[in-house]
Design a protein around this motif. Structure first.
Motif, PDB file in Angstrom:
ATOM      1  N   ILE A  92     -25.837  14.658   6.721  1.00  0.00           N
ATOM      2  CA  ILE A  92     -25.072  16.035   5.564  1.00  0.00           C
ATOM      3  C   ILE A  92     -25.088  17.200   6.108  1.00  0.00           C
ATOM      4  O   ILE A  92     -23.488  17.889   5.577  1.00  0.00           O
ATOM      5  CB  ILE A  92     -26.004  15.182   4.201  1.00  0.00           C
ATOM      6  N   PHE A  93     -25.528  18.017   6.074  1.00  0.00           N
ATOM      7  CA  PHE A  93     -25.410  19.776   6.514  1.00  0.00           C
ATOM      8  C   PHE A  93     -25.443  19.996   7.593  1.00  0.00           C
ATOM      9  O   PHE A  93     -25.095  20.955   7.987  1.00  0.00           O
ATOM     10  CB  PHE A  93     -26.744  19.754   5.789  1.00  0.00           C
ATOM     11  N   GLY A  94     -26.477  19.100   8.581  1.00  0.00           N
ATOM     12  CA  GLY A  94     -26.109  20.044  10.166  1.00  0.00           C
ATOM     13  C   GLY A  94     -27.314  20.740  10.380  1.00  0.00           C
ATOM     14  O   GLY A  94     -27.359  21.216  11.182  1.00  0.00           O
ATOM     15  N   ASP A  95     -28.192  20.214   9.186  1.00  0.00           N
ATOM     16  CA  ASP A  95     -29.313  21.038   8.704  1.00  0.00           C
ATOM     17  C   ASP A  95     -30.765  20.164   8.293  1.00  0.00           C
ATOM     18  O   ASP A  95     -30.906  20.058   7.146  1.00  0.00           O
ATOM     19  CB  ASP A  95     -29.228  22.491   8.312  1.00  0.00           C
ATOM     20  N   PRO A  96     -31.383  19.848   9.453  1.00  0.00           N
ATOM     21  CA  PRO A  96     -32.371  18.785   9.153  1.00  0.00           C
ATOM     22  C   PRO A  96     -33.497  19.732   7.829  1.00  0.00           C
ATOM     23  O   PRO A  96     -34.050  19.055   7.331  1.00  0.00           O
ATOM     24  CB  PRO A  96     -33.052  18.819  10.332  1.00  0.00           C
ATOM     25  N   ASP A  97     -34.001  20.832   8.282  1.00  0.00           N
ATOM     26  CA  ASP A  97     -34.948  21.767   6.642  1.00  0.00           C
ATOM     27  C   ASP A  97     -34.082  21.600   5.804  1.00  0.00           C
ATOM     28  O   ASP A  97     -34.078  22.299   4.647  1.00  0.00           O
ATOM     29  CB  ASP A  97     -34.551  23.019   7.706  1.00  0.00           C
ATOM     30  N   LYS A  98     -32.736  21.044   5.578  1.00  0.00           N
ATOM     31  CA  LYS A  98     -32.001  20.983   4.152  1.00  0.00           C
ATOM     32  C   LYS A  98     -33.035  19.831   3.095  1.00  0.00           C
ATOM     33  O   LYS A  98     -31.755  18.861   3.020  1.00  0.00           O
ATOM     34  CB  LYS A  98     -30.691  21.656   4.086  1.00  0.00           C
ATOM     35  N   ILE A  99     -33.579  20.116   3.181  1.00  0.00           N
ATOM     36  CA  ILE A  99     -34.624  19.105   2.412  1.00  0.00           C
ATOM     37  C   ILE A  99     -35.881  19.242   1.184  1.00  0.00           C
ATOM     38  O   ILE A  99     -36.264  20.223   2.057  1.00  0.00           O
ATOM     39  CB  ILE A  99     -35.385  18.259   3.521  1.00  0.00           C
ATOM     40  N   GLN A 100     -36.280  18.954   0.331  1.00  0.00           N
ATOM     41  CA  GLN A 100     -37.157  18.699  -0.761  1.00  0.00           C
ATOM     42  C   GLN A 100     -37.646  17.772  -0.922  1.00  0.00           C
ATOM     43  O   GLN A 100     -37.264  16.382  -1.239  1.00  0.00           O
ATOM     44  CB  GLN A 100     -36.246  19.251  -1.235  1.00  0.00           C
ATOM     45  N   ILE A 101     -39.126  17.967  -0.775  1.00  0.00           N
ATOM     46  CA  ILE A 101     -39.562  16.518  -0.757  1.00  0.00           C
ATOM     47  C   ILE A 101     -40.212  16.271  -1.867  1.00  0.00           C
ATOM     48  O   ILE A 101     -41.275  17.592  -2.605  1.00  0.00           O
ATOM     49  CB  ILE A 101     -41.132  16.897   0.785  1.00  0.00           C
ATOM     50  N   ARG A 102     -40.857  15.227  -2.274  1.00  0.00           N
ATOM     51  CA  ARG A 102     -41.025  14.730  -4.068  1.00  0.00           C
ATOM     52  C   ARG A 102     -42.270  14.426  -3.526  1.00  0.00           C
ATOM     53  O   ARG A 102     -41.602  13.005  -2.916  1.00  0.00           O
ATOM     54  CB  ARG A 102     -39.886  14.910  -4.936  1.00  0.00           C
ATOM     55  N   PRO A 152     -18.702  11.068   8.530  1.00  0.00           N
ATOM     56  CA  PRO A 152     -18.034  12.117   8.310  1.00  0.00           C
ATOM     57  C   PRO A 152     -18.706  13.504   9.019  1.00  0.00           C
ATOM     58  O   PRO A 152     -19.833  13.601   9.129  1.00  0.00           O
ATOM     59  CB  PRO A 152     -18.161  12.143   6.518  1.00  0.00           C
ATOM     60  N   LYS A 153     -18.010  14.412   9.552  1.00  0.00           N
ATOM     61  CA  LYS A 153     -18.689  15.776   9.220  1.00  0.00           C
ATOM     62  C   LYS A 153     -19.862  16.314   9.137  1.00  0.00           C
ATOM     63  O   LYS A 153     -19.753  16.382   7.588  1.00  0.00           O
ATOM     64  CB  LYS A 153     -17.869  16.614  10.263  1.00  0.00           C
ATOM     65  N   PRO A 154     -20.929  16.706   9.356  1.00  0.00           N
ATOM     66  CA  PRO A 154     -21.949  17.431   8.892  1.00  0.00           C
ATOM     67  C   PRO A 154     -21.318  18.557   7.506  1.00  0.00           C
ATOM     68  O   PRO A 154     -20.372  19.386   8.252  1.00  0.00           O
ATOM     69  CB  PRO A 154     -22.479  18.238   9.536  1.00  0.00           C
ATOM     70  N   GLY A 155     -21.571  18.878   7.011  1.00  0.00           N
ATOM     71  CA  GLY A 155     -20.819  19.914   5.637  1.00  0.00           C
ATOM     72  C   GLY A 155     -19.174  19.470   5.276  1.00  0.00           C
ATOM     73  O   GLY A 155     -18.570  20.064   4.535  1.00  0.00           O
ATOM     74  N   ALA A 156     -19.619  18.138   5.396  1.00  0.00           N
ATOM     75  CA  ALA A 156     -17.774  17.375   5.540  1.00  0.00           C
ATOM     76  C   ALA A 156     -18.195  16.508   4.677  1.00  0.00           C
ATOM     77  O   ALA A 156     -17.134  15.702   5.030  1.00  0.00           O
ATOM     78  CB  ALA A 156     -17.303  17.835   6.016  1.00  0.00           C
ATOM     79  N   MET A 157     -18.842  15.678   3.523  1.00  0.00           N
ATOM     80  CA  MET A 157     -18.920  14.645   3.076  1.00  0.00           C
ATOM     81  C   MET A 157     -17.196  14.310   1.684  1.00  0.00           C
ATOM     82  O   MET A 157     -17.152  15.521   1.131  1.00  0.00           O
ATOM     83  CB  MET A 157     -19.991  14.426   1.749  1.00  0.00           C
ATOM     84  N   PRO A 158     -17.368  13.289   1.670  1.00  0.00           N
ATOM     85  CA  PRO A 158     -16.413  13.302   1.308  1.00  0.00           C
ATOM     86  C   PRO A 158     -16.300  12.796  -0.444  1.00  0.00           C
ATOM     87  O   PRO A 158     -16.870  13.155  -1.256  1.00  0.00           O
ATOM     88  CB  PRO A 158     -15.684  11.129   1.626  1.00  0.00           C
ATOM     89  N   ALA A 159     -14.854  13.627  -0.555  1.00  0.00           N
ATOM     90  CA  ALA A 159     -15.141  14.102  -2.668  1.00  0.00           C
ATOM     91  C   ALA A 159     -15.234  12.767  -2.880  1.00  0.00           C
ATOM     92  O   ALA A 159     -15.567  11.461  -3.124  1.00  0.00           O
ATOM     93  CB  ALA A 159     -14.369  14.704  -2.898  1.00  0.00           C
ATOM     94  N   GLY A 160     -16.344  12.378  -4.269  1.00  0.00           N
ATOM     95  CA  GLY A 160     -16.238  11.601  -5.221  1.00  0.00           C
ATOM     96  C   GLY A 160     -17.556  10.627  -5.015  1.00  0.00           C
ATOM     97  O   GLY A 160     -17.807   9.660  -5.363  1.00  0.00           O
ATOM     98  N   THR A 161     -18.269  11.506  -3.744  1.00  0.00           N
ATOM     99  CA  THR A 161     -18.860  10.366  -2.875  1.00  0.00           C
ATOM    100  C   THR A 161     -20.626  10.764  -3.543  1.00  0.00           C
ATOM    101  O   THR A 161     -20.923  12.215  -4.077  1.00  0.00           O
ATOM    102  CB  THR A 161     -18.942  10.107  -1.561  1.00  0.00           C
TER     103      THR A 161
END
Length: 320
Positions: A121-131, A65-74
């Motif tokens: 998922i976002f079109g932006d690799p920086d939208k990540i939290q490292i734990r 799917p296109k970044p920012g347009a993830m299917p509902a319910g997934t």
């Protein structure tokens, strides 16, 4: 003296690394093994159990799917709505996931694998939290009370772990080797009979040393940073674990070298909760695209280029 030259570096490494322990996470207590998988054996001369086809993952469901347009319910939509991907990894595996002492950022080959999923998922690799997670917590991390979305942490996909988590297709092929003094004549574990060889306590690396036909003397330390200190202080003759980890240790000690044929095969996959098979398929679609478009090669060249030309990425295998 080797001990004098590098002990300060190793002490710093220990203070940062704490419990660095290689590929040591075990299956969950009481968890069932993968279907039709007998108990795994390890070590040279005892091939790892592959009855579950641990390199084979779930086939992508179709075009991404296109970044920012993830299917509902997934689960991808859950991540999108949260606004960030949560990646579980270490902070002490140089070249794969280690903290940059100048910026404080955790970076490396594994981290970039996670960033590529965030970008999809976002079109932006920086939208990540490292734990930061412990090696022994990698299996549980995707189903913990506060779970991570995926684990990319030099984690071997094997039959025991497939009983607890999904794995992506293999994104890197590692193998256990040996680190010795640069003046040593040893060419591998076979030349270290009766010699002290260090590995992290509770690790599969330690098990492989103990099972070696040459009968080296396995020595356990809390983590591989502690093994490096012991090596530099001449308390042990060698260190043995995944070649990826050894390369990072050798980079910090000019009196060390990595030698030998591989004692084992360690195929790395990203761990994902079995509650989210659609996310596993999505991750595999991203990996498949990035193998084909050169992204994997560029990632290798960025972090591992000093090892030589980039090999072909591991070919995807599927179980459905």
């Amino acid at each position: 003296m080797r001990a004098r030259a590098a002990t300060a570096v190793a002490v710093l490494l220990v203070s940062l690394a704490g419990g660095c322990s290689g590929d040591s996470s075990r299956p969950r207590a009481g968890a069932s093994a993968a279907p039709s998988a007998p108990p795994a054996t390890s070590g040279p001369g005892a091939p790892a159990d592959t009855s579950c086809k641990p390199r084979a993952s779930l086939r992508p469901a179709g075009p991404l799917p296109k970044p920012g347009a993830m299917p509902a319910g997934t689960y991808m939509r859950t991540i999108q709505d949260r606004g960030r991907l949560i990646l579980g990894t270490s902070q002490d595996t140089l070249l794969f996931s280690s903290r940059n002492p100048f910026t404080g950022a955790i970076e490396g080959f594994d981290v970039d694998m996670g960033r590529q999923i965030a970008a999809a998922i976002f079109g932006d690799p920086d939208k990540i939290q490292i734990r930061v997670i412990g090696y022994d917590d990698r299996v549980e991390a995707v189903d913990a009370a506060e779970p991570v979305d995926l684990v990319a942490d030099t984690m071997t996909a094997n039959c025991d772990r497939w009983g607890d988590v999904d794995f992506s297709t293999i994104y890197y092929d590692a193998g256990q080797k040996v680190l010795v003094s640069s003046t040593s004549d040893a060419r591998g574990i076979g030349d270290l009979g009766g010699r002290k060889v260090c590995a992290a306590q509770g690790s599969t690396s330690y098990d492989n040393i103990a099972a070696a036909a040459s009968r080296p003397v396995p020595v356990a330390r809390a983590g591989f940073a502690d093994c490096l200190v012991a090596f530099q202080q001449n308390e042990v003759d060698a260190i043995s674990t995944d070649d990826t980890i050894l390369v990072g240790l050798a980079a910090q000690d000019p009196y060390a070298k990595v030698v030998g044929p591989r004692m084992s095969q360690e195929p790395y996959g990203m761990a994902i909760s079995q509650k989210h098979h659609e996310f596993t398929r999505f991750v595999n679609a991203v990996l498949e695209r990035n193998r084909a478009n050169g992204t994997w090669k560029k990632t290798y060249e960025r972090w591992l280029g000093d090892l030589g030309p980039a090999p072909r990425p591991p070919a995807a295998q599927y179980r459905d």
